[in-house]
Design an enzyme around this catalytic site. Sequence first.
Site, PDB file in Angstrom:
ATOM      1  N   GLY A 116       0.834  -1.188   0.000  1.00 55.19           N
ATOM      2  CA  GLY A 116       0.000   0.000   0.000  1.00 55.19           C
ATOM      3  C   GLY A 116       0.874   1.245   0.000  1.00 55.19           C
ATOM      4  CB  CYS A 117       0.282   4.718  -1.113  1.00 53.36           C
ATOM      5  SG  CYS A 117      -1.314   5.073  -0.354  1.00 53.36           S
ATOM      6  CE1 TYR A 118      -1.307   8.274   3.262  1.00 53.21           C
ATOM      7  CE2 TYR A 118      -3.160   6.749   3.279  1.00 53.21           C
ATOM      8  CZ  TYR A 118      -2.665   8.025   3.105  1.00 53.21           C
ATOM      9  OH  TYR A 118      -3.516   9.050   2.772  1.00 53.21           O
TER      10      TYR A 118
END
Length: 315
Positions: A116-118
């Site tokens: 995921g990005c975060y």
Amino acid sequence: MSQPTVYIDGDQGTTGLLIHERLRGRIDLQLVTLPDAERKDPVRRAEAINAADIAILCLPDAAAREAVGFIRNPAVRVIDASSAHRTQPDWVYGFPEMANGHAQTIAHARRVTNPGCYPTGAIALLRPLQQAGLLPRDYPVSIHAVSGYSGGGRAAVDAFESGDASQAKPLQVYGLALAHKHVPEIQLHAGLTNRPMFVPAYGAYRQGIVLTVPIELRLLPAGVTGEQLHACLAHHYADARHVDVTPLADTQAITHLDPQALNGTNDMRLGVFVNAEHGQVLLSAVFDNLGKGASGAAVQNLDLMLGAADVAKAA
């Protein structure tokens, strides 16, 4: 030798479109697409997945699980950009830089789950410190991140870009129930005993993330300094092509972090800001949520799986 075939299931979403754009024109692979009328046809999708050497899934979680269920050809390899399999033990986590030798693990994997990005930023900062024994596994981790509105997907992009710009909120803090779906992913791959506190937000700009983790030195093993935290990260990423650690001396001149600084790239910049007087450190990560946080990472993993390191470097 024939070119490997790559099929993107969900190539009309934000991530899928960008992966397609990054791969368009590549001469070392054959990009398979379905006609518009067939893109949502489960029979045609299943045929395309089973005929591909590598299928990239850019779908909501439930649809990604369904797509994996379509697979009957044991030779098909998969990169899943959804969050459906990120904590599954039989999937390889697709963050090449997170551990020594992990890029090779991805290169030989049958099933790769794109981070995921975060979590990309949080794990990049926390895992090396935890592995080195500088950050206790039970440290009460708190993470704050601001992403461009594209992090909300196609619907968020349409909402921001098709309406009255004057009505766009400058900042939207969300995940207030402290149950964001990325938390288990961060906890697992950062090696944390307890759930981290994670507070994300969307800003009124299209893309780019700035993520920060505050650290109290008094809660670390005796004698650990901010300089040691920086040295650990700098050593871990010394040979990484896409992850850079800002020299400690340079951080003293930095007065702000620009979340858009690395937009359009697959790079991530880490920082360690030390206040020795107060015994506090701020860890930071800046990267493109659509690049290193999504499509760029997927293509990086694809290149590893294809053994196309030279092509990746040239790109």
